[in-house]
Design an enzyme around this catalytic site. Structure first.
Site, PDB file in Angstrom:
ATOM      1  N   CYS A 136       0.833  -1.207   0.000  1.00 12.30           N
ATOM      2  CA  CYS A 136       0.000   0.000   0.000  1.00 12.30           C
ATOM      3  C   CYS A 136       0.866   1.254   0.000  1.00 12.30           C
ATOM      4  O   CYS A 136       1.381   1.659   1.044  1.00 12.30           O
ATOM      5  CB  CYS A 136      -0.931  -0.020   1.207  1.00 12.30           C
ATOM      6  SG  CYS A 136      -1.947   1.449   1.338  1.00 12.30           S
ATOM      7  N   CYS A 139      -0.394   4.090   2.177  1.00 10.66           N
ATOM      8  CA  CYS A 139      -0.142   3.898   3.608  1.00 10.66           C
ATOM      9  C   CYS A 139       1.331   4.128   3.952  1.00 10.66           C
ATOM     10  O   CYS A 139       1.652   4.746   4.957  1.00 10.66           O
ATOM     11  CB  CYS A 139      -0.488   2.472   4.051  1.00 10.66           C
ATOM     12  SG  CYS A 139      -1.999   1.813   3.356  1.00 10.66           S
ATOM     13  N   ASP A 140       2.226   3.608   3.120  1.00  6.52           N
ATOM     14  CA  ASP A 140       3.632   3.531   3.523  1.00  6.52           C
ATOM     15  C   ASP A 140       4.605   4.365   2.682  1.00  6.52           C
ATOM     16  O   ASP A 140       5.789   4.450   3.023  1.00  6.52           O
ATOM     17  CB  ASP A 140       4.092   2.058   3.486  1.00  6.52           C
ATOM     18  CG  ASP A 140       3.289   1.209   4.468  1.00  6.52           C
ATOM     19  OD1 ASP A 140       2.947   1.730   5.533  1.00  6.52           O
ATOM     20  OD2 ASP A 140       2.999   0.041   4.147  1.00  6.52           O
TER      21      ASP A 140
END
Ligand code: NDP
Length: 311
Positions: A136, A139-140
């Site tokens: 992701c 997300c990261d």
């Protein structure tokens, strides 16, 4: 003995399921929440979450899920350990069978079973997940400022992840197992035009390399020559698709070509009255904790209105 008929059963305990539990609990509907095989959902394997509003310092995934659960318990949501192995949505009230043989009957059902990112299935991927390996970028990606990262996959998700990562990384290398991308022309062109994105075709990932703590590189196998080539990098994003957990309902609910449960526009209603779907099992576009929370709330409101309409 007559079987108890519940007002609402929620399947799944990711952000969508917990939010549906909080709302239906608060509406006095005494929801029963079936926890599923991975209680807490995908966020249980996420470390730092920095984009969930209300947590300016960030919060780790398991902690956030534990708080959501406590909030649902505060409003008397009941939790059942286990997962649903059979569902009969052909008549109302609906019946569900759990893996321990328990049967549950309910007037309304909220499906929040989520989706799982597909992984390559190699040992080093597991070893370094959360330590350089991610599925992701939203997300990261932030953790890879001025780094070199690899994105594996050739579909729209891979293009989108690669483009997103250019905001942070100094170099993004897209690797794909064929000569042609599966992605739409527009997305492939956009990725192709970005000066930070390089492409390596006809390769598969043999191994993700690391120093025991974090990712340090990637070993690719050239499918035309059989040759192995090592590249240095700081992160590997696996973007080979998602699998929604909707198999249990196939043949009973309308499901799209990619396996996602179809919901009506601006609603969580499925093709069966009284059955609602929220979170990643019906959303391949956004796939964020925040959007799952939003649709969990919508499903609870939709279920409450449905129950009022049949009383
Ligand atoms: P896709 O199934 O479209 O693509 C998956 C990609 O991963 C393919 O290129 C596939 O290779 C590759 N792949 C699959 N398994 C492996 C493996 N084991 N090893 C290496 N490579 C592998 O999934 P996406 O998630 O990209 O897209 C799903 C749907 O969502 C699509 O309809 C897409 O258009 C849509 N979407 C739309 C977006 C947008 O419009 N902005 C953004 C993201 C998704 P191969 O091609 O060889 O099969």
């Amino acid at each position: 003995m007559e079987k108890e008929i519940r007002d609402v059963v929620i399947i799944g305990t990711g952000p969508a399921g917990y939010t549906a539990a909080i709302y239906t609990g608060r509406a006095n509907l005494k929801p029963l929440v079936i926890e599923g095989v991975q209680p807490g959902g995908q966020l249980m394997i996420t470390t730092e979450i920095e984009n969930f509003p209300g947590f300016p310092e960030g919060i780790n995934g398991p902690e956030l899920m534990s708080r959501m659960r406590q909030q649902a318990e505060r409003f008397n949501a009941e939790f059942a350990y286990g997962s649903v192995v059979e569902a009969d949505l052909s008549r109302s009230p609906f019946s569900l069978t759990l893996d321990d043989g328990r049967e549950i009957v309910t007037r309304s059902l909220i499906i929040a079973t989520g989706a799982n990112a597909k992984w390559l299935g190699i040992a080093s991927e597991d070893q370094y997940r959360g330590r350089g390996v991610s599925a992701c970028a939203t997300c990261d990606g932030f953790f890879f400022k001025e780094c070199s990262v690899f994105v594996v996959g050739g579909g729209d998700t891979a293009m989108e992840e690669a483009l997103y990562l250019t905001k942070f990384a100094s170099k993004v290398t897209l690797v794909h197992r064929r000569e042609e991308f599966r992605a739409s022309k527009i997305m492939s062109l956009r990725a192709g035009k970005n000066p930070k994105i390089a492409t390596i075709l006809n390769v598969v990932v043999e191994e993700i390399l690391g120093d025991g703590h974090k990712v340090t590189g990637i070993r690719l196998k050239d499918l035309r020559t059989g040759e192995f080539i090592d590249h240095l990098c700081d992160g590997v994003f696996v973007a080979i698709g998602h699998a929604p957990n909707a198999g249990l309902f196939s043949g009973q609910l309308a499901i799209d070509d990619y396996g996602y449960i179809e919901t009506k526009k601006s609603s969580t209603e499925t093709s069966v009255q009284g059955v609602f779907a929220c979170g990643d099992v019906q959303d391949y576009t956004y796939r964020q904790a925040v959007t799952a929370v939003g649709s969990g709330c919508m499903a609870a409101v939709d279920a409450e209105r449905f129950l009022e309409s049949i009383r």
